[in-house]
Design an enzyme around this catalytic site. Structure first.
Site, PDB file in Angstrom:
ATOM      1  N   CYS A   1       0.570  -1.266  -0.053  1.00  0.00           N
ATOM      2  CA  CYS A   1       0.249   0.156   0.207  1.00  0.00           C
ATOM      3  C   CYS A   1       1.300   1.314   0.233  1.00  0.00           C
ATOM      4  O   CYS A   1       1.714   1.757   1.233  1.00  0.00           O
ATOM      5  CB  CYS A   1      -0.851  -0.553   1.715  1.00  0.00           C
ATOM      6  SG  CYS A   1      -1.675   1.598   1.676  1.00  0.00           S
TER       7      CYS A   1
ATOM      8  N   CYS B   1       0.392   3.908   2.345  1.00  0.00           N
ATOM      9  CA  CYS B   1       0.374   3.237   4.131  1.00  0.00           C
ATOM     10  C   CYS B   1       1.978   3.790   4.620  1.00  0.00           C
ATOM     11  O   CYS B   1       2.131   4.314   5.520  1.00  0.00           O
ATOM     12  CB  CYS B   1      -0.027   2.220   4.094  1.00  0.00           C
ATOM     13  SG  CYS B   1      -1.679   1.392   3.461  1.00  0.00           S
TER      14      CYS B   1
END
Length: 729
Positions: free
Chosen positions: A59, A62
């Site tokens: 991600c 993230c």
């Protein structure tokens, strides 16, 4: 002034007490490695809530939060005081069950829990540090919690801050239409005076997605009033982004459909751009120039104007244009290459994943694929390597660097080729007797579309040990054949070659060691080819060492190759040679010939029926041929009563007199006393090279008394004596 040891200790302890808390906060958010039960217990003990960052390793947002937000001091100051902080990989270990329990469906998702495990608040998505802290702070405040926002909104409260948070809450929880309705109703009820106020600017920055929105129209129409209340830079930046977003639709390489409609839209957009009269409109002007050419639908002119205007554009604009070049794959080669060149010159407009996207589009336009090699190096932390390979007959050389004990290189191409890597670093270089350096090197395969991960055990003055970790099947089989299956004889000779370079010797002084290594390699390679019909490397090696096999066996091996391997360049070479050799294989009748020998006598195969005939195809120019003649003379003396020896020479000169001179000189020098034929003479009526399908020198053909070919021996290292001994003795 004298300070006692006790005072020094007190001052030192005070400094530690002050510095340690500050340094811990300065490090950002303190994420603790705890199980859920341990986190709940610690939260209860410290009377804190629990903050969970649900993330995945793939991600991007993230990673952005981890590297750019959670590392900031002000973020750590707040989160470390209020929460027990946890990072949870939603795809590993306990994180899988926790993600299910708390219904995590997007990443990153941030969940706040009480010490008893009940949920207080959640939000998702990456945000700047200040905005993120404010979001969490409000989320756990009863007044600003989802329940608090709903309660206050239903009671009729309509402050700008409440409307902003309430609309955002609806959108984050999936009620997009309700969130938009909240904004529309609020905007419609505002007076003209309040619509331009700074406290309501959020309506335009957060909830106006494009210049077609009525709120955007309002700002364009009342730009001066907005500038007066909010400042020119803030207002024009927003107007610029709306216009830029719209103009990008007209500069894309993607197919322009419904040209008439698009031209009408384009005219209206140009009017909007000119009416806005932005102070920083130079970029829009450059984009406008590209759009004008693009609408005419000439791809060549479009790429030319892109190259001309690109220096005036922001990186994000160039990226947006370049990423659309993928649709040009169906264009002609000139357009594809021009687009690929433009991409190559502008790869630096992006980083990380986006740069990889542009790189992939560029390779696709050129019909290439990427090969990536990663190799862990145990003996040197950093240095340079030279990669060498041959591409379409050209010698290629590239220089790469490695660092942190890791070699990581990417190469692109259309064809699978073998390559070599030589390490250039002092830790691995071995001085030689001649004053040069011996640098370790190893071989590998460049396989477009594959990757290879290797481990290299390197030692100064030693043969590299190459170990396979993971990757594609072609690279795997190459390592298996050339390193995993390396025989003791090959290992010994490889080390001998390195020692010889270091000591300044002559490797030609070790013919026996070479022969043992060659024989071992031949046995190993032939066995690999026989046992791995699905391997690209097996097909490649069979094409390279075609002469090692009886062609009847070669045909059997070839028949077991899958269609994709038969169709590659090596498979096609094998098929062609098999087809040409059908009439010349072992077990087939030998073609009759009639040629004049050196003494002018006619030599005919038909007249030699009832005897074995050994044909030796050679030339004065062929060193391996000449090197095999001493042994051939020994065989002649041993078998001349049972076998008719005939040498057939092919000279690489056009002049017949010159050919005859070279041939006769070589025959005399080599002491060949049996029947000698020069194929150059009378070749137009009887070409023995073509008659016996000779494609390599030396080649020996043995014909039995019935005129059947019983052996074909290609190359100077094949011992005809072993064949004669088996058939005749």
């Amino acid at each position: 002034m004298v300070i006692s040891n006790m005072k020094i200790k007190l001052v030192f302890c005070w400094m530690i007490a002050v510095i340690l808390p500050l340094s811990s906060f300065a490090q950002g958010v303190d994420f603790k490695e705890l199980t859920m039960q341990e986190a709940l217990a610690l939260a209860g003990k410290e009377k804190k809530m629990i903050f969970i960052d649900f993330y995945t390793t793939w991600c991007g947002p993230c990673k952005m939060m981890s590297s750019e937000v959670f590392t900031q001091e002000q973020v750590g100051t707040y989160f470390n005081r209020v929460f027990v902080n946890m990072k949870v990989d939603a795809e590993k270990g306990e994180g899988v069950e926790l993600a299910k329990k708390y219904q995590v469906r997007a990443y990153p998702t941030f969940v706040v829990l009480r010490a008893d495990g009940t949920e207080v608040y959640r939000t998702s998505g990456a945000r700047p540090a200040e905005e993120f802290v404010d979001k969490i702070r409000k989320g756990i405040d009863p007044k600003w919690s989802p329940e608090g926002l709903n309660r206050r909104y239903k009671k009729g409260e309509r402050t700008p801050e409440l409307v902003n948070e309430y609309a955002l809450l609806q959108m984050e929880t999936g009620n997009i239409e309700l969130g938009n309705q909240v904004i529309r109703e609020y905007f419609d009820k505002l007076s003209a005076k309040k619509r331009v106020k700074p406290e309501n600017f959020f309506l335009y920055t957060r909830y106006t997605l494009n210049y077609g929105d009525p709120k955007a129209d309002y700002m364009f129409a009342h730009k001066d009033r907005f500038v007066k209340e909010n400042g020119r830079e803030k207002v024009e930046s927003l107007l610029y982004n709306w216009l830029r977003q719209q103009i990008m639709l007209f500069v894309s390489a993607r197919v322009v459909s419904n040209t008439e409609v698009n031209e009408e839209k384009w005219i209206r957009l140009k009017e909007k751009i000119h009416d806005a009269a932005l102070a920083n409109g130079e970029v829009l002007t450059a984009l406008e120039g590209i759009a004008e050419v693009r609408l005419k639908n000439s791809m060549k002119d479009y790429l030319d104007i892109c190259r001309e205007k690109f220096p005036q554009l922001e990186d994000r604009d160039r990226f947006s244009i370049l990423v659309g070049f993928g649709v040009l794959k169906e264009q002609n080669e000139e357009i594809r290459q021009a687009a690929a060149d433009l991409l190559r010159d502008n790869l630096n407009v992006a980083e990380g994943f986006n740069k990889r996207v542009l790189y992939s589009i560029m390779l696709d336009l050129e019909g290439k694929k990427e090969f990536r090699l990663r190799a862990a190096i145990d003996a040197a932390e950093k240095g340079k390597v030279i990669v060498t390979y041959s591409s379409k007959g050209k010698f290629m050389q590239e220089e790469h660097e490695f660092d942190n004990y890791m070699l990581d290189i990417s190469m692109a191409g259309k064809d699978t080729v073998s390559a070599g890597i030589r390490f250039l670093c002092d830790e691995l270089a071995m001085p030689t007797a001649e004053g040069t350096k011996q640098n370790p090197h190893f071989s590998f395969m460049i396989v477009p579309g594959e990757f290879a991960v290797l481990k290299l055990d390197l030692e100064k003055g030693k043969v590299p040990v190459v170990k396979w970790e993971k990757g594609g099947p072609v690279s795997r089989d190459f390592v298996r054949l050339n390193y995993d299956l390396l025989t003791p004889e090959e290992k010994a000779y490889n080390q001998l070659m390195i020692d010889n370079v270091i000591q300044g010797g002559d490797i030609r002084n070790y013919p026996e060691e070479f022969q043992r290594s060659f024989d071992a390699n031949k046995r190993k390679t032939m066995e690999f080819i026989r046992n791995n019909p699905d391997s690209y490397i097996a097909v490649m090696k069979l094409a390279e060492h075609y002469i090692w096999f009886d062609e009847n066996e070669t045909e059997d091996i070839y028949s077991r190759f899958p269609a994709n391997l038969k169709g590659n360049s090596y498979g096609r070479i094998i098929a062609q040679r098999l087809k040409r050799s059908q009439d010349f294989r072992i077990g087939m009748p030998a073609k009759n010939f009639e040629k004049k020998d050196m003494n002018g006598e006619t030599v005919s195969l038909e007249k030699l029926r009832g005897k074995y005939v050994l044909l030796d195809f050679w030339g004065s120019w062929c060193a391996p041929c000449r090197a095999s003649h001493p042994h051939l003379k020994e065989l002649y003396e041993k078998y001349k009563k049972q076998v008719v020896f005939i040498n057939v020479a092919q000279e690489n000169v056009k002049d017949q007199n010159e050919a005859r001179k070279l041939w006769k000189t070589a025959v005399k020098e080599d002491g060949l006393t049996w029947t000698q034929i020069l194929n150059n003479e009378g070749r137009e009526t009887c070409d023995m090279i073509r008659l016996f399908n000779i494609y390599s020198f030396p080649t020996k053909v043995l014909i039995d008394p019935n005129g059947i070919v019983v052996a074909r021996m290609v190359g100077g290292l094949v011992d005809a004596g072993e064949v004669l001994e088996k058939l005749i003795d």
